[in-house]
Design an enzyme around this catalytic site. Structure first.
Site, PDB file in Angstrom:
ATOM      1  N   LYS A 121       0.833  -1.202   0.000  1.00 54.74           N
ATOM      2  CA  LYS A 121       0.000   0.000   0.000  1.00 54.74           C
ATOM      3  C   LYS A 121       0.870   1.256   0.000  1.00 54.74           C
ATOM      4  O   LYS A 121       0.625   2.200  -0.759  1.00 54.74           O
ATOM      5  CB  LYS A 121      -0.929  -0.012   1.204  1.00 54.74           C
ATOM      6  CG  LYS A 121      -1.892   1.180   1.272  1.00 54.74           C
ATOM      7  CD  LYS A 121      -1.496   2.132   2.365  1.00 54.74           C
ATOM      8  CE  LYS A 121      -2.453   3.298   2.487  1.00 54.74           C
ATOM      9  NZ  LYS A 121      -2.099   4.197   3.600  1.00 54.74           N
ATOM     10  N   ASP A 139      -6.531   1.012   1.487  1.00 57.75           N
ATOM     11  CA  ASP A 139      -6.405   0.866   2.933  1.00 57.75           C
ATOM     12  C   ASP A 139      -7.704   0.287   3.473  1.00 57.75           C
ATOM     13  O   ASP A 139      -8.623  -0.040   2.723  1.00 57.75           O
ATOM     14  CB  ASP A 139      -6.075   2.206   3.593  1.00 57.75           C
ATOM     15  CG  ASP A 139      -7.119   3.286   3.327  1.00 57.75           C
ATOM     16  OD1 ASP A 139      -8.209   2.962   2.813  1.00 57.75           O
ATOM     17  OD2 ASP A 139      -6.849   4.453   3.657  1.00 57.75           O
TER      18      ASP A 139
END
Length: 217
Positions: A121, A139
């Protein structure tokens, strides 16, 4: 509303609401963005933005950061949480950037993911926001909204990222992930909407009678 219709509606509505979403983490270049995103793990962007001015006044490039003591870095970033691990990661990734990349942040996903404290991420955020390479950082917040909006079955952030990339045009990814974050914070937060409250949830599922149970990533 069919999934394809939901996708088009979401794209259009988010573009109306957030036509030019800023990166919420204050930074001046790829390196400071990388450090800020690393610090944001299990911490709010607001708190990170309160901490980074002092950190970057100490060292705002890999060469200077690599020369700092871990305890010095840790003392500054303590409010962000997980400071022992984050301080070690920041110092070591800075050393690696100097040793292997001439002090530059690599414009390569796999290379970024080899750096301490940098997961998929974080690397995706740097690739998309620092280098403009299409990526779709997911997320837990985006994961939750994608489930509420019927865009994924949501068993993991990996699956959610794959589904969102398949549904939305690549040209929209870098801006869209920010738009979803801003919309979620303003209208579809964990406590503010259960899948029946906000405009997008109500439009996508006008007949939904019960709260949408979302699977944690």
């Amino acid at each position: 509303m069919l999934k394809a219709e939901r996708v088009q509606y979401i794209l259009q509505r988010l573009q109306q609401l957030y036509p030019d979403p800023p990166v919420p983490l204050d930074h001046s270049d790829p390196y400071t963005l990388l450090v800020a995103v690393l610090l944001s793990a299990q911490c709010t962007d607001e708190r990170v933005n309160q901490v980074t001015p002092a950190l970057f006044s100490l060292a705002d490039n890999p060469h200077d950061m690599a020369g700092q003591e871990v305890h010095t870095i840790q003392a500054i970033i303590r409010p962000c949480g997980l400071s022992p691990q984050k301080a070690k990661a920041i110092r070591r990734l800075s050393e690696m950037l100097v040793e292997s990349y001439e002090g530059e942040v690599p414009r390569d996903m796999e290379a970024l993911e080899t750096l301490p404290g940098v997961g998929h991420k974080t690397a995706s955020v740097v690739m998309s926001q620092a280098f403009g390479v299409p990526a779709f950082p997911v997320d837990t917040h985006i994961h939750r909204l994608a489930q509420r909006w019927g865009l994924t079955s949501g068993k993991s952030v990996v699956q959610t990222e794959r589904d969102l990339k398949r549904l939305f045009p690549e040209s929209s990814w870098n801006q869209l992930h920010l738009q979803i974050i801003f919309y979620g914070r303003e209208f579809c937060s964990a406590r503010g909407c259960d899948g029946r409250v906000c405009e997008i949830c109500r439009t996508c599922y006008p007949d939904r009678k019960h709260p949408k149970k979302t699977l944690k990533a």
